[in-house]
Design an enzyme around this catalytic site. Structure first.
Site, PDB file in Angstrom:
ATOM      1  N   PRO A  65       0.861  -1.409   0.230  1.00  0.00           N
ATOM      2  CA  PRO A  65       0.087   0.014   0.023  1.00  0.00           C
ATOM      3  C   PRO A  65       0.777   1.202   0.097  1.00  0.00           C
ATOM      4  CG  PRO A  65      -0.279  -1.264   2.043  1.00  0.00           C
ATOM      5  CD  PRO A  65       0.660  -1.997   1.393  1.00  0.00           C
ATOM      6  N   ASN A  66       0.252   2.431  -0.739  1.00  0.00           N
ATOM      7  CA  ASN A  66       0.815   3.547  -0.794  1.00  0.00           C
ATOM      8  C   ASN A  66       2.340   3.819  -1.560  1.00  0.00           C
ATOM      9  OD1 ASN A  66      -1.503   4.641   0.498  1.00  0.00           O
ATOM     10  ND2 ASN A  66      -0.390   3.804   2.604  1.00  0.00           N
ATOM     11  N   ARG A 119       4.394  11.082  -2.286  1.00  0.00           N
ATOM     12  CA  ARG A 119       4.209  11.006  -1.091  1.00  0.00           C
ATOM     13  C   ARG A 119       5.596  11.097  -0.333  1.00  0.00           C
ATOM     14  NH1 ARG A 119       4.132   5.147   1.718  1.00  0.00           N
ATOM     15  NH2 ARG A 119       3.635   5.618   3.850  1.00  0.00           N
ATOM     16  N   TYR A 135      10.670   8.967   0.997  1.00  0.00           N
ATOM     17  CA  TYR A 135      10.712   8.191  -0.192  1.00  0.00           C
ATOM     18  C   TYR A 135      11.340   8.519  -1.290  1.00  0.00           C
ATOM     19  CZ  TYR A 135       7.435   5.797   3.196  1.00  0.00           C
ATOM     20  OH  TYR A 135       7.043   5.198   4.246  1.00  0.00           O
ATOM     21  N   ASN A 149       8.022  -5.698  -0.582  1.00  0.00           N
ATOM     22  CA  ASN A 149       7.705  -4.366   0.387  1.00  0.00           C
ATOM     23  C   ASN A 149       6.397  -4.415   0.507  1.00  0.00           C
ATOM     24  OD1 ASN A 149       7.747  -1.908   1.574  1.00  0.00           O
ATOM     25  ND2 ASN A 149       9.139  -0.729   0.274  1.00  0.00           N
ATOM     26  N   ALA A 183       3.025  -0.801   5.042  1.00  0.00           N
ATOM     27  CA  ALA A 183       2.353  -0.723   6.266  1.00  0.00           C
ATOM     28  C   ALA A 183       1.999  -2.195   6.908  1.00  0.00           C
ATOM     29  CB  ALA A 183       1.173   0.254   6.401  1.00  0.00           C
ATOM     30  N   GLU A 205      12.481  -9.487   2.060  1.00  0.00           N
ATOM     31  CA  GLU A 205      11.811  -8.184   2.706  1.00  0.00           C
ATOM     32  C   GLU A 205      12.623  -7.060   2.428  1.00  0.00           C
ATOM     33  OE1 GLU A 205      10.208  -6.477   6.947  1.00  0.00           O
ATOM     34  OE2 GLU A 205      10.669  -8.556   6.784  1.00  0.00           O
ATOM     35  N   HIS A 240      12.749  -2.518   2.362  1.00  0.00           N
ATOM     36  CA  HIS A 240      11.760  -1.249   3.075  1.00  0.00           C
ATOM     37  C   HIS A 240      12.835  -0.011   2.437  1.00  0.00           C
ATOM     38  CE1 HIS A 240       8.920  -3.114   5.219  1.00  0.00           C
ATOM     39  NE2 HIS A 240      10.124  -3.968   5.791  1.00  0.00           N
ATOM     40  N   ARG A 255      12.157   5.217  12.725  1.00  0.00           N
ATOM     41  CA  ARG A 255      10.581   5.865  12.539  1.00  0.00           C
ATOM     42  C   ARG A 255       9.714   5.487  13.736  1.00  0.00           C
ATOM     43  NH1 ARG A 255       8.358   4.791   6.800  1.00  0.00           N
ATOM     44  NH2 ARG A 255       6.766   6.317   7.616  1.00  0.00           N
TER      45      ARG A 255
END
Length: 141
Positions: free
Chosen positions: A10-11, A18, A23, A72, A75, A96, A98, A105
């Protein structure tokens, strides 16, 4: 030729727009073109969805026939037992990824349901995290 799919959650369709301070300014589609040129010895595919079930369906679809999956889950990394179970259920190794350093964060981002079932985890190197994941499949024995 290694057959690798990048699956973004998502996103991540909003990369370039964004939170560019986290990012960056580049869209993933533009970066994918760079990856495909740089790693021409691999067949790279790409899938993105904001919907948890679609990500699980894609993992099921490719998880027994590809050489590698770069995931990735965004969330969903921190919330989805379903995606974790899907990664555990398939045979294709998953790395995985990111873009940001999730440990720098919010506290809830320090927990990954995917990591225990992944071949490895790469985070915090911006879009270059995807390069490192691809290389982990190319240079693994």
């Amino acid at each position: 030729m290694k057959h690798i799919i990048i699956i973004n959650g998502p996103n991540l369709n909003l990369l370039g727009k964004r939170e560019p301070e986290i990012y960056g300014h580049q869209t993933f589609e533009d970066y994918l073109d760079i990856l495909q040129s740089k790693y021409s010895e691999c067949k790279l595919e790409y899938f993105q969805s904001n919907i948890e079930g679609e990500l699980i369906d894609k993992l099921h679809e490719v998880g027994f026939k590809y050489d590698g999956i770069i995931l990735n889950a965004a969330a969903y990394t921190h919330t989805s037992v379903g995606i974790s179970d899907a990664v555990k259920a398939i045979e294709t190794p998953v790395v995985e990824v990111h873009i940001s350093n999730t440990y720098a964060r919010e506290d809830f981002r320090h927990v990954s349901y995917i990591s225990p079932n992944a071949k490895g985890v790469i985070l915090g190197f911006g879009l270059k995290s995807y390069d490192l994941a691809i290389e982990s499949f190319i240079f693994s024995v």
